[in-house]
Structure formats: structure tokens, C-alpha cells
Design a protein around this motif. Structure first.
Motif, PDB file in Angstrom:
ATOM      1  N   GLU A  76       0.784  -1.235   0.000  1.00 29.18           N
ATOM      2  CA  GLU A  76       0.000   0.000   0.000  1.00 29.18           C
ATOM      3  C   GLU A  76       0.816   1.284   0.000  1.00 29.18           C
ATOM      4  O   GLU A  76       0.275   2.332  -0.326  1.00 29.18           O
ATOM      5  CB  GLU A  76      -0.953  -0.022   1.206  1.00 29.18           C
ATOM      6  N   SER A  77       2.091   1.208   0.358  1.00 26.66           N
ATOM      7  CA  SER A  77       2.818   2.467   0.590  1.00 26.66           C
ATOM      8  C   SER A  77       4.306   2.336   0.272  1.00 26.66           C
ATOM      9  O   SER A  77       4.827   1.238   0.113  1.00 26.66           O
ATOM     10  CB  SER A  77       2.675   2.852   2.064  1.00 26.66           C
ATOM     11  N   ARG A  80       5.940   0.308   2.877  1.00 28.51           N
ATOM     12  CA  ARG A  80       5.768  -1.147   2.712  1.00 28.51           C
ATOM     13  C   ARG A  80       6.760  -1.687   1.690  1.00 28.51           C
ATOM     14  O   ARG A  80       7.326  -2.767   1.854  1.00 28.51           O
ATOM     15  CB  ARG A  80       4.323  -1.410   2.259  1.00 28.51           C
ATOM     16  N   ASP A 154       7.156  -5.101  12.627  1.00 23.07           N
ATOM     17  CA  ASP A 154       6.410  -3.855  12.427  1.00 23.07           C
ATOM     18  C   ASP A 154       5.194  -3.739  13.352  1.00 23.07           C
ATOM     19  O   ASP A 154       5.326  -3.388  14.511  1.00 23.07           O
ATOM     20  CB  ASP A 154       6.048  -3.734  10.937  1.00 23.07           C
ATOM     21  N   ARG A 155       4.001  -4.017  12.855  1.00 23.25           N
ATOM     22  CA  ARG A 155       2.790  -3.829  13.668  1.00 23.25           C
ATOM     23  C   ARG A 155       2.731  -4.885  14.778  1.00 23.25           C
ATOM     24  O   ARG A 155       3.234  -5.993  14.604  1.00 23.25           O
ATOM     25  CB  ARG A 155       1.554  -3.938  12.773  1.00 23.25           C
ATOM     26  N   ARG A 211      -0.607   5.784  16.673  1.00 23.28           N
ATOM     27  CA  ARG A 211      -0.423   7.179  16.237  1.00 23.28           C
ATOM     28  C   ARG A 211      -1.642   8.022  16.617  1.00 23.28           C
ATOM     29  O   ARG A 211      -1.505   9.177  17.020  1.00 23.28           O
ATOM     30  CB  ARG A 211      -0.185   7.225  14.717  1.00 23.28           C
ATOM     31  N   ASN A 261       0.458   8.496   7.185  1.00 22.18           N
ATOM     32  CA  ASN A 261       1.672   8.091   6.451  1.00 22.18           C
ATOM     33  C   ASN A 261       1.908   9.025   5.270  1.00 22.18           C
ATOM     34  O   ASN A 261       1.055   9.846   4.927  1.00 22.18           O
ATOM     35  CB  ASN A 261       1.642   6.610   6.034  1.00 22.18           C
ATOM     36  N   ASP A 291       6.285   8.322   8.602  1.00 23.69           N
ATOM     37  CA  ASP A 291       7.092   7.397   7.777  1.00 23.69           C
ATOM     38  C   ASP A 291       8.434   8.014   7.410  1.00 23.69           C
ATOM     39  O   ASP A 291       9.464   7.421   7.623  1.00 23.69           O
ATOM     40  CB  ASP A 291       6.411   6.932   6.475  1.00 23.69           C
TER      41      ASP A 291
END
Ligand code: GYE
Length: 373
Positions: A76-77, A80, A154-155, A211, A261, A291
Motif C-alpha cells: 500500500e505504501s 511497505r 512492524d505492527r 499514532r 503516512n 514514515d
């Protein structure tokens, strides 16, 4: 090749190392692991240290490849993409690994399937970047029953501790830092009214939860108004869509936009531009992002993003350390925090206080951008 039992032939040197240093601002975020043939010393508490280099034939002492299944969130980003590349670079065949990579496309059911397929394949280790933070205990119990160590990257997972280690960032600290920076910045600029629009990340992701909570804690303390808070799903398209609707609903009413992000911030900038709203260091709207990937930092340098709170995606070398520690029969750290920086455009504040700790602000330079992921 299967390697569930720790090798005694190798990795004696690898036991002590891991470390972290959440919030420490000393180390460059993207520096390469230290090159060292010596056994690594355990670092002083909360001091960041890059992993030491592997012994020559690690990680599989018998010449075979260590099989790793990695259930990645999606694509998605920019963040990522950098995370995936970091894992693919570290867990390459040349380094002794057979990496089974699954892009779960932000679909939790698909991610559970991927993990169950890894169990079926009887991989040596499973890496999971959990799309959402709950719903994990059953499948992690299945991994445990199969004797496959799981490493979370990460998460976080909030409803089970059936994994060996987690390597990632403190998302709440990132949110708190954004709030503390905004407080100091608005004071320095004599801005007394703070009306915020938040574009959240994907719903249920710990990065979103942390966040949101961190920033809200400061907003509540300072009496700011959070006009709205909706998910942009960590994508540019999502950020643009949410911002388009915000620009209509809250025309003339907001002076801060918080995007969780960079990609959402790119979309939000397009939407604000189209709506004739000026943003960034010379605009009417303070734009905050998270990010701090390369493209995000370029927008900080150009003054379009006012501040960008880094989330370091280069966790794979630390995950490899966890695996080497397991291979050598050691017990890895349960939690490993990445080192991160807070990036700004203007040289008007040098630091902020976050959780009672002084944290530096870094003015973006071309050199920093060139070294970023
Ligand atoms: O901030 C965002 C990505 O989980 C920390 O996921 C990660 C977040 C990151 O899509 O860009």
C-alpha cells in the motif's frame, strides 16, 4: 531444509546482541549493520546498535537453506515497499535462506491463510506483519503446536504473546512526538487556534491505533479541536479521497492536517491544491506526516510537508539476528525497537520533550534524503 533445533556448530558469537533504543536520536536510520567478526557485546540499555555480521556459514550449519515464510501486509505504501525489499535483501538465497513471500493485499483472512500454508509447508520460521492487531491467538497456537517459531515485524499483536520476538516501532511515541512538536511549533509561530483534521491509517492496524492515541493525548491536553478523523487506508488514493471530502465539509475551518503516512499526505496535498488550500511552511495549513520515506522527505525539504515523523522499515537485519540467536540455542529479546528521527523543514526548534525525554528535531538535507530508503 528444516532446522528447528539450534545448531551448536555455529553462531556462538551471535547470542548477545539485539538492541534497540527507541527514541534515541543518535544513529542514522538507514545505516548498514556493523561489520564485525568479533562476538557482539550486549549494548547498554536502550542504546541503539545495529546487528553484528553473521559468521560465514550461518544460518544453516549443514549447508541447507533456512526456510522462512513471510506474511506481509500488502503493497500500500512506500514504507511497505521498503520493508519488503529489506526482507528480500536480507533473506536471500545467497545469505542462506529460502524466503516464501506472500503479499496479503491488506486482507486479514488472506494473511491467516498464508500463515496456515506456511505451517503446512513446515517452514523453519514464520514472520508476520499483522494487518490488524487482534484475532491472532488461534493461529499462533497452531504455529506453536507445529513447533515453528514466529517473529512479528512492524505492527503489533495485542491479543496473544505466542511469538518469539517482535521487531518494530513505538507508534504511540510517534503520535506523541507529532503532538509535542505541533505544540512547540504553534507556540513558536504564535498560532493560538489549533483545528485538526486527521487522516488515519488502516482501521485496526496497531500503527493507526498508536499514532491516533499518541496525538490525541496531546490534543486533549492542549485543548485542540480534532474536527474529524477518518481512515485513508495508508494509501495515496485514500488520503486524497478523505481530504477531498474534508475540504468540502470543513472549508476555512482547519489549520492542521495530520496524515498517518506519507502516501496519504501525497494524496491530501493533491486534494488541497485542487481545493485552493495552501499548506506547508508557507501555507495556511500545517501538514504533518509519518514514515519519512524518501519521497516524504523531499516534500519536507520543499516545505510542503511541515514535519515528518519517521517510522524505520529496515527491520529485517534485526529479525535475522533473532533467527540466528534461535539457531544457536539462545533466547532473543522479546521486543526490539527501531531507531527513528523526527524531520522538519525549518530550523526554529531544535528539540521537543516526549514522555519526559528530550528528542532532537532534524532539519532535512539532500544528504539525508539520499541516504533514506
Ligand atoms: O506507516 C504505512 C504502512 O505498519 C508502520 O504501514 C506501518 C505502516 C506505515 O502502510 O506507510
Amino acid at each position: 531444509m528444516k532446522r528447528k533445533i539450534a545448531s551448536i556448530l555455529i553462531c556462538a558469537a551471535m547470542v548477545a546482541t539485539m538492541i534497540a533504543g527507541c527514541g534515541s536520536k543518535e544513529e542514522p536510520a538507514a545505516s548498514a549493520p556493523a561489520q564485525s567478526e568479533e562476538p557482539a557485546e550486549a549494548p547498554a540499555e536502550s542504546e541503539a546498535e545495529e546487528p553484528a555480521e553473521a559468521p560465514a556459514e550461518a544460518p544453516a550449519g549443514d549447508g541447507g537453506l533456512v526456510t522462512i515464510g513471510f506474511a506481509q501486509v500488502g503493497h500500500e505504501s512506500d514504507w511497505r515497499t521498503a520493508s519488503t525489499k529489506s526482507c528480500q535483501d536480507v533473506f536471500s538465497e545467497a545469505n542462506g535462506y529460502d524466503l516464501q513471500f506472500v503479499d496479503c493485499d491488506n486482507d486479514s483472512a488472506e494473511q491467516l491463510n498464508a500463515v496456515r500454508n506456511f505451517i503446512e509447508q513446515d517452514v523453519d520460521y514464520i514472520i508476520i506483519d499483522p494487518i490488524v492487531s487482534t484475532g491472532w491467538d488461534t493461529v499462533l497456537t497452531e504455529c506453536e503446536d507445529a513447533g515453528i517459531p514466529v517473529i512479528i515485524i512492524d505492527r503489533t499483536i495485542d491479543d496473544s504473546d505466542k511469538y518469539v520476538s517482535w521487531v518494530g516501532s513505538n507508534f504511540k511515541t510517534e503520535g506523541l512526538a507529532a503532538g509535542e512538536w505541533l505544540k512547540a511549533y504553534t507556540e513558536a509561530k504564535n498560532i493560538s487556534e489549533v483545528n485538526v483534521l486527521v487522516i488515519e491509517g488502516s482501521t485496526g492496524a496497531s500503527a493507526t491505533i498508536g499514532r491516533t492515541e499518541g496525538f490525541k493525548e496531546i490534543a486533549d491536553r492542549e485543548g485542540w479541536t480534532i474536527l474529524d478523523s477518518q481512515s485513508g487506508d495508508f494509501t495515496q488514493e485514500g488520503g486524497q479521497k478523505v481530504m477531498e471530502s474534508y475540504c468540502k465539509s470543513y472549508e476555512g475551518k482547519f489549520n492542521v492536517v495530520v496524515c498517518q503516512n506519507d502516501n496519504e499526505a501525497f494524496g491530501a496535498m493533491d486534494a488541497m491544491k485542487a481545493a485552493g488550500v495552501s499548506y506547508g511552511v508557507n501555507g495556511d495549513v500545517i501538514l504533518i506526516s509519518f514514515d519519512a520515506c524518501t519521497a516524504g522527505l523531499e516534500f519536507v525539504m520543499s516545505g510542503d510537508i511541515t514535519a515528518d515523523f519517521e517510522c524505520n522499515p529496515l527491520a529485517a537485519p534485526f529479525v535475522e539476528e533473532v533467527i540466528k540467536t534461535l539457531q544457536s540455542g539462545g533466547t532473543p529479546e522479546k521486543e526490539v525497537y527501531m531507531v527513528e528521527h523526527w524531520y522538519v523543514n525549518e530550523d526554529i526548534l531544535s528539540s521537543i520533550e516526549v514522555n519526559g525525554e528530550t528528542q532532537e528535531l532534524t532539519v532535512v538535507t539532500q544528504e539525508i534524503i539520499d541516504a533514506q530508503y
